[in-house]
Design a protein around this motif. Structure first.
Motif, PDB file in Angstrom:
ATOM      1  N   GLY A   8     -27.014 -41.531  54.446  1.00 13.71           N
ATOM      2  CA  GLY A   8     -25.587 -41.549  54.165  1.00 13.71           C
ATOM      3  C   GLY A   8     -24.836 -40.490  54.965  1.00 13.71           C
ATOM      4  N   PRO A   9     -23.635 -40.108  54.525  1.00 15.25           N
ATOM      5  CA  PRO A   9     -22.835 -39.094  55.234  1.00 15.25           C
ATOM      6  C   PRO A   9     -23.571 -37.765  55.415  1.00 15.25           C
ATOM      7  CG  PRO A   9     -21.489 -40.250  53.619  1.00 15.25           C
ATOM      8  CD  PRO A   9     -22.898 -40.710  53.392  1.00 15.25           C
ATOM      9  N   ALA A  10     -24.262 -37.295  54.376  1.00 18.77           N
ATOM     10  CA  ALA A  10     -25.019 -36.048  54.507  1.00 18.77           C
ATOM     11  C   ALA A  10     -26.145 -36.201  55.522  1.00 18.77           C
ATOM     12  CB  ALA A  10     -25.582 -35.612  53.153  1.00 18.77           C
ATOM     13  N   GLY A  11     -26.756 -37.373  55.571  1.00 23.51           N
ATOM     14  CA  GLY A  11     -27.805 -37.633  56.547  1.00 23.51           C
ATOM     15  C   GLY A  11     -27.282 -37.617  57.970  1.00 23.51           C
ATOM     16  N   GLN A  12     -26.069 -38.153  58.155  1.00 25.22           N
ATOM     17  CA  GLN A  12     -25.464 -38.134  59.492  1.00 25.22           C
ATOM     18  C   GLN A  12     -25.150 -36.705  59.917  1.00 25.22           C
ATOM     19  OE1 GLN A  12     -22.112 -40.803  59.201  1.00 25.22           O
ATOM     20  NE2 GLN A  12     -23.385 -42.469  58.417  1.00 25.22           N
ATOM     21  N   MET A  13     -24.667 -35.890  58.957  1.00 22.96           N
ATOM     22  CA  MET A  13     -24.418 -34.478  59.241  1.00 22.96           C
ATOM     23  C   MET A  13     -25.730 -33.767  59.606  1.00 22.96           C
ATOM     24  SD  MET A  13     -22.208 -31.869  59.238  1.00 22.96           S
ATOM     25  CE  MET A  13     -20.794 -32.250  58.170  1.00 22.96           C
TER      26      MET A  13
END
Length: 473
Positions: A330-335
């Motif tokens: 998710g978004p945290a993974g992309q970060m």
């Protein structure tokens, strides 16, 4: 006594019969069980024909009732007799369920785990297809379960897709949702399933574009379950193309086409290690150590090389991870991916997991809001981290956030006091830093940029260790 139950999942009928039989001292060898509609070799006896035993009583552990509710959904014909045999034995041996080496106890636990895994697969793999147009649209899904799980699994879909009318069709029974209640009807043949698929071609194009054979390998789905995947008909050609491009082989008769290629110089220990992680993933899919599994879509287990030098441990899967079944997508993974790249770390070379393997959330309409895991939930899930650690044997564990630090170090650990320096815990180096979701929540852009750079600097410590391991090799 020849007891006839109403259907394959008639738990209440079995429970009533088992109690009445036990109170009348009917030994397991004197009782046969059948389901109405099966070939009846004997005339069925009515449980009400047994005399009451008003002065006799006995109790079984509450854990057995929950275990029996699951095991009775198994497709094995002997399940009713096995469960009654346990009831009979529990009358005089109340702690019998703790005897894990007992054949009856081991078998009923294995049956329950198989049922839980089947439910998890249905939650993860089932996909609805739109039939009809606009206000006449209805959503159809086909699934072939291993066990009698449709009735138990359907409420999950009523909660997740409450605003659309749907039908789940299986060879055994069908579940229908009209927006208000679930109704159960007879099963259908696959050939009778409506074939109008308004978005099917778009889905196939999308899946072909995002297909990653490494992801399929991480999922490790047996071919028997491909029939329940939306991309069933295109997985094989895509996998064969990928194998040809990499010089591999994917024979049509291979039982596990995504299994690691065997090489002459591959140490036997490496193979055993791979098998161990696969077995852990399969076992964790049926984990019921804390209540979080009840609302989560599936267990989200760790992924990465079995010989990784670095293990990244996060808090728990988020909404995207819960649906996809993979950590940090998710978004945290992309970060995290961006920060790893800037730190000189190839994510494909690290093992990524979470302290807690199920998504904890609070529903707000159609949105699921993340909730921090509690200490009992972290403790209940710590066994999986410990077993992953024992299988991977990394040189460094990076704890992303306070929850991960608590799981890794076994105690509440403030991130800021330990951040950015190597700790030694039971012979393993540990690096504590923030979780990437913390960076996403910072409202001030300047503060976010500064904290992001600190995060990258922390990860560079792990990068240095990776490069050192590569030079040593």
């Amino acid at each position: 006594m020849h007891i006839m139950l109403d259907n394959d999942t008639d738990f209440e009928g079995w429970r009533k019969a088992a109690r009445r039989l036990a109170l009348n001292d009917m030994t397991p060898s004197d009782v046969t069980w059948a389901v109405r509609g099966d070939d009846e070799l004997f005339a069925a006896s009515g449980i009400d024909d047994l005399p009451d035993a008003p002065h006799a009583t006995f109790n079984v552990p509450a854990s057995f009732v929950e275990l029996a509710r699951a095991a009775i959904l198994h497709r094995k014909d002997e399940r009713f007799a096995l469960l009654y045999r346990l009831v009979w034995r529990l009358r005089s041996h109340h702690d019998l369920l703790h005897a894990t080496t007992d054949p009856d106890v081991a078998e009923v636990h294995a049956m329950a785990r198989a049922v839980y895994r089947d439910i998890d697969r249905m939650h993860a793999q089932l996909r609805f297809r739109e039939v009809g147009r606009e206000h006449k649209a209805h959503y159809i899904a086909w699934f072939e379960p291993e066990h009698h799980i449709v009735d138990a699994a359907a409420p999950f879909f009523a909660s997740r897709y409450a605003d659309m009318p749907w039908s789940i069709l299986t060879p055994d029974i069908s579940a229908h949702w009209d927006g208000h209640a679930i109704s159960i009807a007879s099963g259908v043949a696959k050939s009778d399933v409506p074939t109008e698929e308004r978005l099917e071609e778009a889905w196939r194009r999308h899946y072909s574009g995002i297909f990653n054979p490494a992801r399929l390998k991480a999922m490790e789905p047996p071919q028997a379950y491909w029939r329940n995947l939306p991309a069933d008909s295109i997985i094989r050609p895509l996998l064969e193309d990928a194998m040809r491009m990499t010089g591999g082989d994917c024979a049509p008769g291979t039982a596990e086409p995504h299994a690691p290629q065997q090489q002459q110089d591959t140490p036997m220990a490496r193979k055993d290690l791979s098998d161990g992680i696969a077995a852990l993933r399969e076992e964790a899919a049926a984990c019921r150590a804390c209540p979080l599994w009840k609302d989560a879509t599936q267990t989200v287990f760790g992924e990465g090389p079995r010989d990784a030098s670095v293990m990244l441990v996060g808090e728990q899967p988020g909404d995207k991870e819960d649906l996809a079944g993979h950590p940090f997508v998710g978004p945290a993974g992309q970060m995290l991916d961006r920060a790893l790249e800037e730190a000189g770390i190839d994510r494909a070379k690290v093992y990524v997991t979470n302290a807690v393997k199920h998504f904890k959330f609070v529903p707000r309409g159609k949105i699921r809001l993340h909730q921090k895991p509690s200490t009992p939930e972290i403790r209940a899930c710590r066994q999986w981290y410990e077993r992953e650690l024992a299988a991977i044997k990394p040189d460094l564990v990076v704890a992303l956030g306070a929850t991960a630090a608590q799981s890794v170090l076994g105690k509440i650990t403030p991130v800021n006091k330990s951040r950015g320096r190597l700790l030694d815990h039971d012979g393993t180096k540990v690096l504590v830093t923030v979780h990437p979701s913390y960076l996403l929540r910072l409202p001030d852009e300047e503060a976010k940029a500064l904290e992001y750079q600190r995060f990258v600097e922390d990860l560079k410590i792990a990068g240095s260790l990776l490069r050192g391991a590569a030079r040593a090799a």
